[in-house]
Write a protein that holds these residues in place. Sequence first.
Motif, PDB file in Angstrom:
ATOM      1  N   CYS A  42      -0.285  97.766  18.539  1.00  0.00           N
ATOM      2  CA  CYS A  42       0.451  98.765  17.753  1.00  0.00           C
ATOM      3  C   CYS A  42       1.509  99.509  18.560  1.00  0.00           C
ATOM      4  O   CYS A  42       2.249 100.323  18.003  1.00  0.00           O
ATOM      5  N   HIS A  44       1.126 101.872  20.757  1.00  0.00           N
ATOM      6  CA  HIS A  44       0.756 103.243  21.120  1.00  0.00           C
ATOM      7  C   HIS A  44       0.585 103.385  22.633  1.00  0.00           C
ATOM      8  O   HIS A  44       0.111 102.476  23.297  1.00  0.00           O
ATOM      9  N   CYS A  56      -5.505 102.335  17.008  1.00  0.00           N
ATOM     10  CA  CYS A  56      -5.870 101.226  16.116  1.00  0.00           C
ATOM     11  C   CYS A  56      -7.140 100.477  16.559  1.00  0.00           C
ATOM     12  O   CYS A  56      -7.565  99.527  15.915  1.00  0.00           O
ATOM     13  N   SER A  58      -7.627  98.456  18.880  1.00  0.00           N
ATOM     14  CA  SER A  58      -7.437  97.139  19.496  1.00  0.00           C
ATOM     15  C   SER A  58      -7.923  97.168  20.938  1.00  0.00           C
ATOM     16  O   SER A  58      -7.796  98.183  21.635  1.00  0.00           O
TER      17      SER A  58
END
Lengths: 143, 390
Positions: A42, A44, A56, A58
């Motif tokens: 994402c 971030h 997210c 991940s």
Amino acid sequence: MSDPQTTKSAYAKPIPVPSHESRPFWEALRQHKLTMPKCSACGHRWFPPTLLCPSCRSAEVVWEPVSGRGKVFSFVNFHRNYHKGFADERPYCVAVVALDEGPRMISNVIGIAPDEVRCDMAVEVVYEDIAETATLAKFKPVG
Amino acid sequence: MAHALRDKYAIVGTGKSQLGRVPGVSTLGLLEQAIAQALDEAGLKNSDVDGVICRGPDDMYCFHQHIARRLDINCGFSTSLDNGGASQILSISMACMAIEAGLATTVVCGYGRDSWSRTHATKEARTQTDLVPAAQRPREFGPEHGYFAAVAPHAFGARRHMHEFGTTREDFAEIACAFREHALRNPEAMMKEPLTRADYLAARYIVEPFGLFDCSILSDGAGAVVVTSAERARDLKSRPVTIKGFATFNNTKGWFEEDHMVSTAAQESGARAYKMAGVGPSDIDTGQIYDCFTYMVLTQLEDYGFARKGEGGEFVRSGALRLGGALPTNTSGGQLSEAHVEGMLQIVEGARQLQGRYDASRQVRDAEIALVSGHGGNTVCHSTLILGKA
Ligand SMILES: [Zn+2]
């Protein structure tokens, strides 16, 4: 001409103890690279590090170099003695540095008198090798 | 429609232990003193209590069990809390929730500490100036840069607020001096000497911008209250104080994130507590605001809506915090000048002001509604209690 062993034992300040999550941060600093976690899924960026992306979740977290530039978000000057390793440097400046990439980190502003530091002052990273195994990222005013 | 719990529960007894320098009495002993005073006031026996929510030093395991054992009671609900200075109001909130859920009827809430004895009572103690247990101290992202002690994060907040809004140390001085003036009217307060603006400005820096008088005092002491239903309160001998509203909000993303250090979790906690109580800032007659450091009072006054953000300095300079001012605050002297018992004594003070039990020199005239705040847990936790005259 100091013997490395002597230099090492003379360093009286706390040496950071990496955690599982933070080990890559400290290893990159040994190479004089300031890195921050970034989520490949994402995009971030955050700090301090976590196992999963806090945005997210991940697990695709990579450590990516940052510019090393930022601003002093806030700073304090230590006058009282809390640790013998810092006793002779008082007053010294501890700052929250907001990196241009977003994350904020605790560090020191050096190369300037503590009472001349200002919030929002532009700073850039400087590396300080403190032990065989540890390097600190500190900041100095830009220019 | 009014909140279902508004005015449904009450504080029916308040207690304080010996305060200040009390070597030789443990935190448990101090809390026993405070609880005994609170139960005496309500006319309750130990066996009437069926709930205990307490907090003590961070290195004591299951603190609540020690207290319940000293009262010789079994509990329908008992636990210790872990939200720093926001714990004490949270304990009262949890007492209301536990009674509402039918788990208990009469709950003792309290906090005790021995911070003075730990750091000053013996020669060994004087070398141990850190109250944080070793296992809880960070080992990276702080100590290697010389970042130590609770004073520093609060000083970061003060510095940022000064930068953004032009707040000055003169503003902080007024907070320290106002509370000291209140302490001189409180015979139980630790600090007995007057404090002037000049004294404040001449004092040594601790962690700049904070000097000595920006910092709360290390104290031994305990405070306690008894919570039960407003209905049951009518049958007890004390004058009850009703619990109009409570809330908690924790900016757990962190003190360094967003604008948390200048706009604290008091904003959200306050908004929720005001809503539950059905009141707003203009209805509050006295503030008992968590004052671990002067700046924290200033930002909370803004966060609670007593002044606009950035105008807290002007508000305090008007004399608002003094007895007779717009918002008499920390009328016991607070943690800066009475004793620092992590907010517990400020709950006691808020309740006692509403009972109207003080002589004219320290009574807030016509006090009907008090706002009490709690702040802590690594600077991110906050709690709010709004109390009303019964
Ligand atoms: Zn992500």
